[in-house]
Structure formats: structure tokens, C-alpha cells
Design a protein around this motif. Structure first.
Motif, mmCIF file in Angstrom:
data_model
loop_
_atom_site.group_PDB
_atom_site.id
_atom_site.type_symbol
_atom_site.label_atom_id
_atom_site.label_comp_id
_atom_site.label_asym_id
_atom_site.label_seq_id
_atom_site.Cartn_x
_atom_site.Cartn_y
_atom_site.Cartn_z
ATOM 1 N N LYS A 1 0.817 -1.225 0.000
ATOM 2 C CA LYS A 1 0.000 0.000 0.000
ATOM 3 C C LYS A 1 0.845 1.268 0.000
ATOM 4 O O LYS A 1 0.414 2.306 -0.498
ATOM 5 C CB LYS A 1 -0.935 -0.007 1.211
ATOM 6 N N ASP A 2 2.054 1.182 0.558
ATOM 7 C CA ASP A 2 2.916 2.368 0.620
ATOM 8 C C ASP A 2 3.899 2.423 -0.541
ATOM 9 O O ASP A 2 4.832 3.236 -0.537
ATOM 10 C CB ASP A 2 3.674 2.407 1.945
ATOM 11 N N GLY A 3 3.728 1.544 -1.538
ATOM 12 C CA GLY A 3 4.591 1.574 -2.706
ATOM 13 C C GLY A 3 5.863 0.767 -2.586
ATOM 14 O O GLY A 3 6.697 0.773 -3.491
ATOM 15 N N THR A 4 6.034 0.060 -1.489
ATOM 16 C CA THR A 4 7.223 -0.762 -1.277
ATOM 17 C C THR A 4 6.972 -2.178 -1.789
ATOM 18 O O THR A 4 5.863 -2.533 -2.194
ATOM 19 C CB THR A 4 7.581 -0.812 0.211
ATOM 20 N N PHE A 5 8.029 -2.995 -1.728
ATOM 21 C CA PHE A 5 7.924 -4.368 -2.211
ATOM 22 C C PHE A 5 8.573 -5.338 -1.223
ATOM 23 O O PHE A 5 9.662 -5.080 -0.707
ATOM 24 C CB PHE A 5 8.587 -4.512 -3.585
ATOM 25 N N SER A 6 7.864 -6.432 -0.975
ATOM 26 C CA SER A 6 8.381 -7.511 -0.146
ATOM 27 C C SER A 6 8.923 -8.603 -1.062
ATOM 28 O O SER A 6 9.218 -8.339 -2.223
ATOM 29 C CB SER A 6 7.264 -8.028 0.773
ATOM 30 N N THR A 7 9.029 -9.834 -0.571
ATOM 31 C CA THR A 7 9.671 -10.877 -1.358
ATOM 32 C C THR A 7 8.672 -11.702 -2.173
ATOM 33 O O THR A 7 8.508 -11.497 -3.369
ATOM 34 C CB THR A 7 10.480 -11.807 -0.443
ATOM 35 N N TYR A 8 7.967 -12.617 -1.526
ATOM 36 C CA TYR A 8 7.101 -13.563 -2.225
ATOM 37 C C TYR A 8 5.655 -13.091 -2.358
ATOM 38 O O TYR A 8 4.930 -13.569 -3.219
ATOM 39 C CB TYR A 8 7.092 -14.915 -1.491
ATOM 40 N N GLU A 9 5.267 -12.194 -1.494
ATOM 41 C CA GLU A 9 3.882 -11.716 -1.472
ATOM 42 C C GLU A 9 3.879 -10.277 -0.977
ATOM 43 O O GLU A 9 4.927 -9.745 -0.590
ATOM 44 C CB GLU A 9 3.030 -12.601 -0.542
ATOM 45 N N CYS A 10 2.721 -9.657 -0.985
ATOM 46 C CA CYS A 10 2.604 -8.351 -0.336
ATOM 47 C C CYS A 10 2.655 -8.539 1.175
ATOM 48 O O CYS A 10 2.430 -9.633 1.692
ATOM 49 C CB CYS A 10 1.279 -7.690 -0.719
ATOM 50 N N LYS A 11 2.950 -7.460 1.866
ATOM 51 C CA LYS A 11 2.867 -7.495 3.326
ATOM 52 C C LYS A 11 1.398 -7.632 3.705
ATOM 53 O O LYS A 11 0.583 -6.775 3.386
ATOM 54 C CB LYS A 11 3.450 -6.207 3.915
ATOM 55 N N ARG A 12 1.063 -8.711 4.417
ATOM 56 C CA ARG A 12 -0.340 -9.040 4.636
ATOM 57 C C ARG A 12 -0.856 -8.734 6.038
ATOM 58 O O ARG A 12 -2.058 -8.805 6.279
ATOM 59 C CB ARG A 12 -0.571 -10.533 4.349
ATOM 60 N N ASN B 1 6.878 6.365 -5.168
ATOM 61 C CA ASN B 1 6.809 5.843 -3.796
ATOM 62 C C ASN B 1 8.005 4.950 -3.473
ATOM 63 O O ASN B 1 8.540 4.991 -2.354
ATOM 64 C CB ASN B 1 5.513 5.062 -3.606
ATOM 65 N N ALA B 2 8.427 4.151 -4.449
ATOM 66 C CA ALA B 2 9.567 3.269 -4.218
ATOM 67 C C ALA B 2 10.847 4.079 -4.014
ATOM 68 O O ALA B 2 11.667 3.753 -3.148
ATOM 69 C CB ALA B 2 9.722 2.304 -5.398
ATOM 70 N N SER B 3 10.998 5.137 -4.800
ATOM 71 C CA SER B 3 12.186 5.987 -4.659
ATOM 72 C C SER B 3 12.238 6.628 -3.280
ATOM 73 O O SER B 3 13.305 6.690 -2.642
ATOM 74 C CB SER B 3 12.183 7.077 -5.734
ATOM 75 N N LYS B 4 11.101 7.092 -2.806
ATOM 76 C CA LYS B 4 11.038 7.727 -1.488
ATOM 77 C C LYS B 4 11.397 6.720 -0.386
ATOM 78 O O LYS B 4 12.134 7.047 0.557
ATOM 79 C CB LYS B 4 9.643 8.288 -1.234
ATOM 80 N N PHE B 5 10.904 5.490 -0.513
ATOM 81 C CA PHE B 5 11.206 4.459 0.478
ATOM 82 C C PHE B 5 12.705 4.189 0.538
ATOM 83 O O PHE B 5 13.302 4.118 1.631
ATOM 84 C CB PHE B 5 10.450 3.177 0.121
ATOM 85 N N ILE B 6 13.339 4.064 -0.607
ATOM 86 C CA ILE B 6 14.776 3.779 -0.651
ATOM 87 C C ILE B 6 15.569 4.952 -0.082
ATOM 88 O O ILE B 6 16.522 4.764 0.688
ATOM 89 C CB ILE B 6 15.213 3.465 -2.096
#
Length: 367
Positions: A273-284, A339-344
Motif C-alpha cells: 500500500k505504501d509503494g514498497t515491495f516484499s519478497t514472495y507476497e505483499c505485506k499481509r 513511492n519506491a524511490s522515497k522508500f529507498i
């Protein structure tokens, strides 16, 4: 279904074995294993005490007072009730449902499993259910996917391989040099392997069994593994996009655009939801559920947390894709990139480095 896939898939067969209270035949091999594993005679082990025993070298996550209360209550009060009629009928129903999930995991991974731990435990569960079953027969040949004969003896790998992931990096490294013409035959073979390793369909009834989308993705190893991974998909996509810029006479025909779109669709489905990425699935779920972590050796195994590695890989892949295919899902990709850029940026430490969840080194993030 909200737990991280490794956590739920390992504890699922463990729960089945515990619930069945199964004891196999005592063979000479079992006797030899007992003698090798335990420092005292098997018959002298105090199992009540052993429940709380953990080597100090492995004790990274000591149980809290709350956990001690919960585990003790479950063992002393709940467990005896679940073994009594008619409450034990509830356990029987739960065990049957567990086997449905175990069979689904086996079938969707061609009996490889997400890791060697759940593969071995699932195989034992199938043997307990029916020692003559087709499921057990299909399990046996795939044991060899995990075995590795080293100089000092046979070992089991932590995964069935990382062919797709590593090959994607190798292709990217080759394409960054002036040696593409010399490496043409190698790149052609790598190109074909990456194309053939893409997962082309979603697993049937995936939502019923809490599986994330898989169509268009790549696994860490091969398509047989069945478990799509965000950064493996991103790195494979990057490799394919680079190869598409090279003459087909040298590296083979590019992958069809429809399959590239499937890959991007899959990547965007991984976005939290915040534009980030986890590994195998979304953060649930929330990190508050880590209070249920029963492992004393591993931290943070309940939630599939976002990582800078996965987020960085997806970010780079989407930027590269956007340059070549500017019209496809333009707004969604733009929002994701922002969003991904901001997270990094927010995760960068004062010395300029990043803490990496997967511990591959800071260079991986900026490869």
C-alpha cells in the motif's frame, strides 16, 4: 494465510505431524539417527524439559513471559481437551484441511516445495496419509533437487537453486560490456532459459490457498518451483529488456510483448500500500503478530516485510520498461516509481549505505 509464506508452509506440516501424534516404525536407521542426534540415551530424555531447551548459540529470540504463558496453557490445558471426544472431531477436520493445503503446495511446486524443510515434512505427511500414494511417489525423485555432493560429503541446499535469479544478473553484466559479440552463443542460451522459465499461468484456486499471483513472474530457480518472487521477476525483466536491444541474429528472438506486460502486471501486484515491495507476497499483516513467533532462532518470520533490495530491483525494472514501452500502465508505474524511490531514500543510512534484509551486501541495491 497472512503469515509469511516460509513461516506458514513450514509450520503447516509440523502442525499436521503433531496433531496426528504419529510414531513411525523403529528401524535400525532410526536408532542410528537417535544416537547421532542426542548427547544422552534417547530413553533418558526428559521431553517436558526438552520443550524449553535451546542451545545458547541458537537462542537469538528468547521467549517472552506472554509466550511462556500461552505455550504452557496450550500444552497443559488445551491439548488434553483436543484429544477428548467429541472435541477431537474438530482436530480431525482441521487435519484433513491441512492435508488439502499440503497437497496444493506440493502440486503447485511440482513436489519441490518452497524450501527443503517443508518439502521433507510434506513428504512425511504424504507417507503417513498413504504410504502407497501417488503423492509420495512424486515426492521421491525431487529430493535430488536439493542434494549437493561437496568435497566433504553430501549436503542439502537451502533452496532448489537460484538459476533464474543469478542468470539474470549475469546477462545484465555481460550486456554492460563491449563483449556482446563474442558472448553471443552464451547470451542466446541464457535468453532461451530466461524465456522458458517464466511462469505463464496463475495457480488454480490460488486465493483459496492464499497464493499470490504468479502469471508473468519468475521464481528464484525454475518455473517448476512455482513460487514467484518480486526481485527475481524484476531482474529477469531487466535482462530481457536489455537483450531486446541486441540483434536477434546474435541472441535470439525477443520475448513477446504480451509476456512483458504480464511481468509488469505481476510486479505491480506485488506493490504494498505504501509503494514498497516484499519478497514472495505483499505485506499481509501487522508486525504485532511477531508476538506469535514460536521460533527461538529466527527473528521476524511472521511478516513478509518490505525490503530495499526488492523495492530497488522493481524500481529499476519499471523505469527500464517505461523507457521502452511508455504507454503501458503509465500512471500506475509513475506512482510506483515515486513511492519506491522515497522508500529507498528514507532507508539510506548516514554513511550512505543501506541495511539489507537478505544480507547480500550493499552493492546489490545499486547494481
Amino acid at each position: 494465510g497472512r503469515f509469511w509464506c516460509f513461516c506458514r508452509l513450514v509450520y503447516m506440516p509440523m502442525s499436521y505431524l503433531y496433531g496426528k501424534k504419529f510414531v513411525g516404525p523403529i528401524t535400525p536407521t532410526i536408532m542410528a539417527i537417535r544416537e547421532e542426534l542426542y548427547s544422552v540415551s534417547y530413553n533418558e530424555i526428559d521431553w517436558n524439559k526438552a520443550r524449553d531447551t535451546c542451545a545458547k548459540e541458537d537462542l537469538r529470540y528468547p521467549r517472552s513471559l506472554l509466550q511462556n504463558v500461552i505455550w504452557t496453557c496450550l500444552n497443559k490445558f488445551v491439548e488434553p481437551v483436543l484429544n477428548c471426544w467429541p472435541i477431537n472431531k474438530l482436530r480431525d477436520t482441521a487435519l484433513k484441511n491441512l492435508m488439502k493445503h499440503i497437497h496444493y503446495e506440493d502440486e503447485s511446486t511440482k513436489y519441490i516445495g518452497v524450501c527443503p524443510i517443508n518439502k521433507a515434512l510434506d513428504m512425511i505427511c504424504c507417507w503417513i496419509e498413504d504410504p502407497n500414494s501417488d503423492a509420495l511417489k512424486l515426492h521421491l525423485p525431487r529430493i535430488y533437487d536439493y542434494l549437493w555432493l561437496a568435497e566433504d560429503g553430501m549436503k542439502a541446499q537451502v533452496y532448489d537453486g537460484c538459476q533464474s535469479w543469478e542468470l539474470a544478473f549475469i546477462v545484465q553484466a555481460y550486456c554492460s560490456t563491449d563483449l556482446v559479440n563474442e558472448l553471443g552463443p552464451t547470451l542466446r542460451k541464457a535468453h532461451e532459459f530466461i524465456k522458458s522459465s517464466q511462469v505463464l499461468e496463475n495457480h488454480p484456486n490460488s486465493e483459496t490457498y492464499y497464493r499470490h499471483r504468479s502469471k508473468g513472474s519468475w521464481t528464484l530457480s525454475t518455473a517448476d518451483n512455482g513460487w514467484s518472487v518480486s526481485d527475481c521477476t524484476a531482474e529477469a525483466l531487466k535482462a530481457l529488456l536489455l537483450l531486446s536491444k541486441i540483434s536477434p541474429n546474435l541472441v535470439g528472438d525477443p520475448i513477446k510483448g504480451e509476456r512483458l506486460h504480464d511481468a509488469v502486471d505481476c510486479l505491480l501486484s506485488f506493490m504494498n500500500k505504501d509503494g514498497t515491495f516484499s519478497t514472495y507476497e505483499c505485506k499481509r499483516t501487522t508486525s504485532l503478530l511477531e508476538v506469535l513467533n514460536p521460533s527461538e532462532s529466527f527473528l521476524n518470520i511472521i511478516v513478509d516485510y518490505p525490503s530495499v533490495e526488492c523495492t530497488s530491483s522493481v524500481l529499476q525494472a519499471l523505469i527500464m520498461f517505461k523507457e521502452l514501452y511508455p504507454g503501458y500502465r503509465k500512471e500506475e508505474i509513475g506512482k510506483c516509481v515515486k513511492n519506491a524511490s522515497k522508500f529507498i531514500e528514507d532507508k539510506q543510512r548516514k554513511d550512505g549505505s543501506w541495511y539489507l534484509k537478505l544480507s547480500f551486501g550493499v552493492n546489490y541495491l545499486t547494481f
